[in-house]
Design a protein around this motif. Structure first.
Motif, PDB file in Angstrom:
ATOM      1  N   ASP A  46       0.813  -1.221   0.000  1.00 34.15           N
ATOM      2  CA  ASP A  46       0.000   0.000   0.000  1.00 34.15           C
ATOM      3  C   ASP A  46       0.843   1.266   0.000  1.00 34.15           C
ATOM      4  N   LEU A  47       2.146   1.132   0.268  1.00 39.36           N
ATOM      5  CA  LEU A  47       3.036   2.298   0.291  1.00 39.36           C
ATOM      6  C   LEU A  47       3.913   2.396  -0.952  1.00 39.36           C
ATOM      7  N   LYS A  48       3.918   1.332  -1.771  1.00 35.82           N
ATOM      8  CA  LYS A  48       4.834   1.288  -2.915  1.00 35.82           C
ATOM      9  C   LYS A  48       4.545   2.353  -3.965  1.00 35.82           C
ATOM     10  N   THR A  49       3.311   2.817  -4.016  1.00 29.33           N
ATOM     11  CA  THR A  49       2.952   3.808  -5.042  1.00 29.33           C
ATOM     12  C   THR A  49       3.368   5.223  -4.649  1.00 29.33           C
ATOM     13  N   LEU A  50       3.771   5.406  -3.383  1.00 31.58           N
ATOM     14  CA  LEU A  50       4.163   6.736  -2.913  1.00 31.58           C
ATOM     15  C   LEU A  50       5.576   7.080  -3.383  1.00 31.58           C
ATOM     16  N   THR A  51       5.844   8.363  -3.574  1.00 29.47           N
ATOM     17  CA  THR A  51       7.203   8.813  -3.879  1.00 29.47           C
ATOM     18  C   THR A  51       8.022   8.857  -2.591  1.00 29.47           C
ATOM     19  N   GLU A  52       9.330   8.991  -2.709  1.00 27.99           N
ATOM     20  CA  GLU A  52      10.185   9.065  -1.524  1.00 27.99           C
ATOM     21  C   GLU A  52       9.788  10.244  -0.643  1.00 27.99           C
ATOM     22  N   GLU A  53       9.503  11.387  -1.289  1.00 29.65           N
ATOM     23  CA  GLU A  53       9.129  12.587  -0.527  1.00 29.65           C
ATOM     24  C   GLU A  53       7.819  12.376   0.235  1.00 29.65           C
ATOM     25  N   GLU A  54       6.882  11.665  -0.394  1.00 31.05           N
ATOM     26  CA  GLU A  54       5.582  11.410   0.251  1.00 31.05           C
ATOM     27  C   GLU A  54       5.737  10.477   1.446  1.00 31.05           C
ATOM     28  N   ILE A  55       6.601   9.470   1.339  1.00 28.87           N
ATOM     29  CA  ILE A  55       6.832   8.543   2.454  1.00 28.87           C
ATOM     30  C   ILE A  55       7.457   9.295   3.628  1.00 28.87           C
ATOM     31  N   VAL A  56       8.478  10.113   3.330  1.00 24.17           N
ATOM     32  CA  VAL A  56       9.156  10.878   4.380  1.00 24.17           C
ATOM     33  C   VAL A  56       8.181  11.826   5.066  1.00 24.17           C
ATOM     34  N   GLU A  57       7.350  12.498   4.263  1.00 21.84           N
ATOM     35  CA  GLU A  57       6.376  13.442   4.829  1.00 21.84           C
ATOM     36  C   GLU A  57       5.338  12.717   5.678  1.00 21.84           C
ATOM     37  N   GLN A  58       4.878  11.551   5.201  1.00 23.92           N
ATOM     38  CA  GLN A  58       3.851  10.791   5.910  1.00 23.92           C
ATOM     39  C   GLN A  58       4.359  10.302   7.266  1.00 23.92           C
ATOM     40  N   ILE A  59       5.588   9.763   7.292  1.00 23.74           N
ATOM     41  CA  ILE A  59       6.170   9.273   8.544  1.00 23.74           C
ATOM     42  C   ILE A  59       6.472  10.435   9.487  1.00 23.74           C
ATOM     43  N   GLY A  60       7.032  11.512   8.948  1.00 28.19           N
ATOM     44  CA  GLY A  60       7.342  12.691   9.773  1.00 28.19           C
ATOM     45  C   GLY A  60       6.102  13.302  10.382  1.00 28.19           C
ATOM     46  N   CYS A  61       5.025  13.348   9.593  1.00 28.70           N
ATOM     47  CA  CYS A  61       3.757  13.919  10.069  1.00 28.70           C
ATOM     48  C   CYS A  61       3.178  13.067  11.204  1.00 28.70           C
ATOM     49  N   LYS A  62       3.253  11.748  11.041  1.00 30.55           N
ATOM     50  CA  LYS A  62       2.723  10.853  12.078  1.00 30.55           C
ATOM     51  C   LYS A  62       3.529  10.974  13.365  1.00 30.55           C
ATOM     52  N   LEU A  63       4.849  11.137  13.232  1.00 34.89           N
ATOM     53  CA  LEU A  63       5.703  11.239  14.417  1.00 34.89           C
ATOM     54  C   LEU A  63       5.509  12.546  15.170  1.00 34.89           C
ATOM     55  N   SER A  64       5.100  13.601  14.472  1.00 35.29           N
ATOM     56  CA  SER A  64       4.962  14.911  15.123  1.00 35.29           C
ATOM     57  C   SER A  64       3.914  14.891  16.230  1.00 35.29           C
ATOM     58  N   ASN A  65       2.918  14.020  16.079  1.00 36.11           N
ATOM     59  CA  ASN A  65       1.927  13.835  17.151  1.00 36.11           C
ATOM     60  C   ASN A  65       1.622  12.342  17.233  1.00 36.11           C
ATOM     61  N   TYR A  66       2.606  11.577  17.681  1.00 34.35           N
ATOM     62  CA  TYR A  66       2.567  10.126  17.522  1.00 34.35           C
ATOM     63  C   TYR A  66       1.561   9.445  18.435  1.00 34.35           C
ATOM     64  N   GLN A  67       0.688   8.662  17.811  1.00 33.14           N
ATOM     65  CA  GLN A  67      -0.230   7.786  18.532  1.00 33.14           C
ATOM     66  C   GLN A  67      -0.258   6.462  17.771  1.00 33.14           C
ATOM     67  N   PRO A  68       0.353   5.409  18.302  1.00 31.94           N
ATOM     68  CA  PRO A  68       0.379   4.134  17.574  1.00 31.94           C
ATOM     69  C   PRO A  68      -1.015   3.545  17.425  1.00 31.94           C
ATOM     70  N   ARG A  69      -1.234   2.864  16.313  1.00 35.95           N
ATOM     71  CA  ARG A  69      -2.504   2.175  16.107  1.00 35.95           C
ATOM     72  C   ARG A  69      -2.527   0.892  16.932  1.00 35.95           C
ATOM     73  N   LYS A  70      -3.687   0.283  17.003  1.00 41.10           N
ATOM     74  CA  LYS A  70      -3.805  -0.988  17.714  1.00 41.10           C
ATOM     75  C   LYS A  70      -2.865  -2.029  17.113  1.00 41.10           C
ATOM     76  N   VAL A  71      -2.327  -2.868  17.979  1.00 42.83           N
ATOM     77  CA  VAL A  71      -1.429  -3.944  17.549  1.00 42.83           C
ATOM     78  C   VAL A  71      -2.252  -5.207  17.329  1.00 42.83           C
ATOM     79  N   ARG A  72      -2.047  -5.845  16.175  1.00 40.24           N
ATOM     80  CA  ARG A  72      -2.765  -7.085  15.879  1.00 40.24           C
ATOM     81  C   ARG A  72      -2.154  -8.239  16.671  1.00 40.24           C
ATOM     82  N   ARG A  73      -2.977  -9.031  17.305  1.00 38.79           N
ATOM     83  CA  ARG A  73      -2.504 -10.171  18.109  1.00 38.79           C
ATOM     84  C   ARG A  73      -2.711 -11.479  17.341  1.00 38.79           C
ATOM     85  N   VAL A  74      -1.638 -12.216  17.171  1.00 35.33           N
ATOM     86  CA  VAL A  74      -1.730 -13.553  16.574  1.00 35.33           C
ATOM     87  C   VAL A  74      -0.975 -14.523  17.476  1.00 35.33           C
ATOM     88  N   HIS A  75      -1.302 -15.798  17.363  1.00 34.29           N
ATOM     89  CA  HIS A  75      -0.637 -16.827  18.166  1.00 34.29           C
ATOM     90  C   HIS A  75      -0.018 -17.858  17.231  1.00 34.29           C
TER      91      HIS A  75
END
Length: 601
Positions: A67-96
């Motif tokens: 789902d991220l392969k279509t993004l440009t390098e600049e878009e990936i960097v911006e997306q990760i940087g934006c998420k980190l600026s007010n970081y709230q992790p999503r729910k973690v999937r549990r598997v056994h």
């Protein structure tokens, strides 16, 4: 070594070296967040995650690396940087996932963005932590392996005559790490950037699907968890080693400085710790000292690290009388001449698992006798041989395993394959299996014989092999031989639709005979970098024969077939070509009736 290439490509090598050197000088780090959020670090994290098979496993948001392969390098960097600026992790999937003992191990799978962020943090924190880590901990550290841990124990038994082992099993270690203590330990090794510590705290408290917000523990499956776990247990390593191995003293014996003789006159406990992740052993010289270590470690874990041990699985073992298990191996001390030496075999648990896995693959081949299933069986055999080849009794152990499976294998495969001697086997088979044992040939593929494996010398880890120092990298590039067997085991699992048995087999043979190196650049290729090129293309009359195949780096292969000037320029900028390499590429393009690169750019 693959990681070193990525570091150079994204210009992060000097950054990691500087972090390691400053950590060695006990310098504190207050601005790590700025390093973590640099474009180069984020792109390196993305590339590392992308090359990992786990990147195709979705988290709770259902997204994967695709789902991220279509993004440009600049878009990936911006997306990760934006998420980190007010970081709230999503729910973690549990598997056994099932364990060899029939129980299940809980794994936490963060969402793909959170995995990239954790990788960003890991890349910056790891060189700092490495400067503090004890030299004989081997789990989840660069270059080190389970074999290094086994070699260290063998060395202590053989050269130091330490035959008493304290086996300690920490009860649910990953689920019981104290968060407050961990943050304090990060602070103690110089990680003083409060933004970084705050985000790590949020990662630890990420909500787990169906279970809520954890109050303790580092979820297995998280990218950062192994590093954080090592930081927690590094306190134990340093405490144990400080009791004897690294204890500083000026005491003399008989007027001279004999450190060990002097220490033996004290009340200190002689002991040496060998650790792989949360699995560790302490080796000592006598029963009384081993008992002291057992109780001292139990109290230390409880009092300092807030961890309990499992009384049923923790014990003191005399290696002269009983075997001790470690990382799937068994270890014991047997008399040889006037001394005792360390012998190693395979634990009963692992032997049972190997048998079950072999039967599963044989049944799959019986029900669906296709090339892919035959190659998957060979990958399994090569993998277990590669792991256990460092055991002194590996030949005996696998001969017994093969004998136990002989009737089952024959009865299931006699209807789908031919039971025969190898005759003149393909080069890949011949490289690893020399004996003339009878085996099945299914769909044109010779199955690797389970019994045909010999002991390989298990050498101690060279402490100079440090990827974070210029000297260490030089040794790694010069002396560390890539494991072709391990990469071929991965290549065997490749699913390439519509390819012939001849192509699949000759592809492996070509890789093996070229020692895993690209036939244009001469650089060793890991499995995920390998492309197999037809020198004379199939549509021009070429074949899948060994002589018509060439092993190339995937980007070199793209250059050979590229027609757009901008694509060629971008791909060529990643390599340092000389005239000979350019001539080879031009020759390959000529055979494919493609225009010379000089005419395009």
């Amino acid at each position: 070594m693959q990681a070193l290439r990525y570091w150079d490509y994204y210009d992060m090598t000097n950054t990691f070296t500087e972090l390691y050197e400053n950590a060695q000088k006990k310098i504190c780090f207050h601005n790590l967040y700025d390093l973590i959020t640099t474009k180069q670090n984020i792109l390196l994290a993305y590339r590392t995650i992308k090359s990992n098979k786990g990147s195709r496993t979705p988290g709770t948001d259902g997204k994967t690396i695709e789902d991220l392969k279509t993004l440009t390098e600049e878009e990936i960097v911006e997306q990760i940087g934006c998420k980190l600026s007010n970081y709230q992790p999503r729910k973690v999937r549990r598997v056994h996932i099932p364990k060899p003992n029939g129980k299940k191990r809980p794994l936490g799978i963060p969402c793909i963005e959170d995995r990239i962020i954790q990788q960003c943090f890991k890349q910056i924190l790891e060189p700092i932590a490495e400067a503090y880590f004890y030299r004989h901990s081997y789990g989840f550290r660069p270059i080190r392996s389970t074999h290094n841990a086994i070699a260290r124990i063998q060395h202590l038994v053989n050269t130091a005559g330490l035959h008493y082992v304290v086996d300690v099993d920490i009860q649910g270690f990953f689920d019981n790490v104290n968060h407050t203590l961990l943050i304090k330990q990060l602070w103690n090794i110089g990680i003083r950037d409060k933004r970084v510590l705050r985000i790590i705290s949020k990662m630890l408290k990420a909500e787990i699907e169906w279970e809520g917000i954890p109050s303790k523990g580092t979820p297995q499956g998280g990218i950062l968890s192994p590093l954080l776990s090592n930081i927690v247990l590094n306190d134990l390593d340093q405490w144990v080693s400080g009791q004897w191995e690294t204890f500083v003293t000026n005491i003399t014996y008989a007027g001279k400085y004999h450190r060990n003789r002097a220490l033996k006159k004290t009340n200190l406990k002689e002991g040496y710790i060998v650790r792989y992740a949360d699995d560790f052993k302490i080796l000592s010289r006598d029963w009384k000292t081993a008992q002291k270590w057992y109780h001292a470690v139990r109290l230390y874990l409880k009092g300092r690290l807030k961890l309990d041990i499992s009384p049923e699985k923790s014990q003191v073992v005399n290696l002269r009388k009983r075997k001790s298990e470690f990382l799937g191996f068994t270890i014991w001390a047997e008399k040889k001449g006037k001394r005792r030496v360390a012998y190693t075999g395979i634990s009963d648990k692992k032997k049972k698992q190997i048998k079950n896995d072999a039967k599963t693959r044989i049944m799959a081949l019986h029900k669906k006798p296709i090339t892919q299933n035959a190659l998957l069986y060979n990958s399994f055999v090569l993998g277990v041989h590669n792991y256990f080849s460092k055991a002194t009794h590996v030949s005996v152990e696998f001969s017994r395993l093969a004998y136990d499976l002989k009737a089952f294998t024959y009865n299931r495969l006699k209807s789908v394959g031919k039971y025969q001697h190898p005759g003149i086997p393909p080069p890949t088979y011949k490289k690893f299996y020399k004996s003339n044992y009878r085996t099945f040939k299914v769909c044109g593929v010779l199955l690797f014989p389970l019994r045909d494996v010999k002991t390989v010398n298990n050498l101690n880890f060279q402490q100079g092999l440090n990827p974070f120092t210029p000297g260490g990298r030089a040794i790694l590039i010069k002396e560390l031989n890539p494991d072709i067997r391990a990469e071929i085991s991965k290549l065997l699992k490749s699913k390439i639709p519509y390819r012939t048995v001849e192509y699949m087999d000759n592809r492996l043979s070509r890789y093996s005979m070229r020692a895993g190196k690209c036939e244009i650049t001469g650089v060793f290729l890991f499995a995920d970098e390998v492309h197999c090129h037809h020198y004379l293309p199939l549509h021009l009359g070429g074949s899948d024969s060994y002589s018509n195949l060439r092993i190339l780096h995937k980007n070199i292969h793209r250059i050979v077939h590229a027609s757009k000037p901008e694509t060629i320029v971008k791909l060529m900028s990643k390599f340092d070509f000389d005239d000979t390499m350019i001539q080879k590429i031009e020759q390959y393009r000529k055979m494919s009736n493609l225009e010379p690169i000089d005419n395009l750019i």
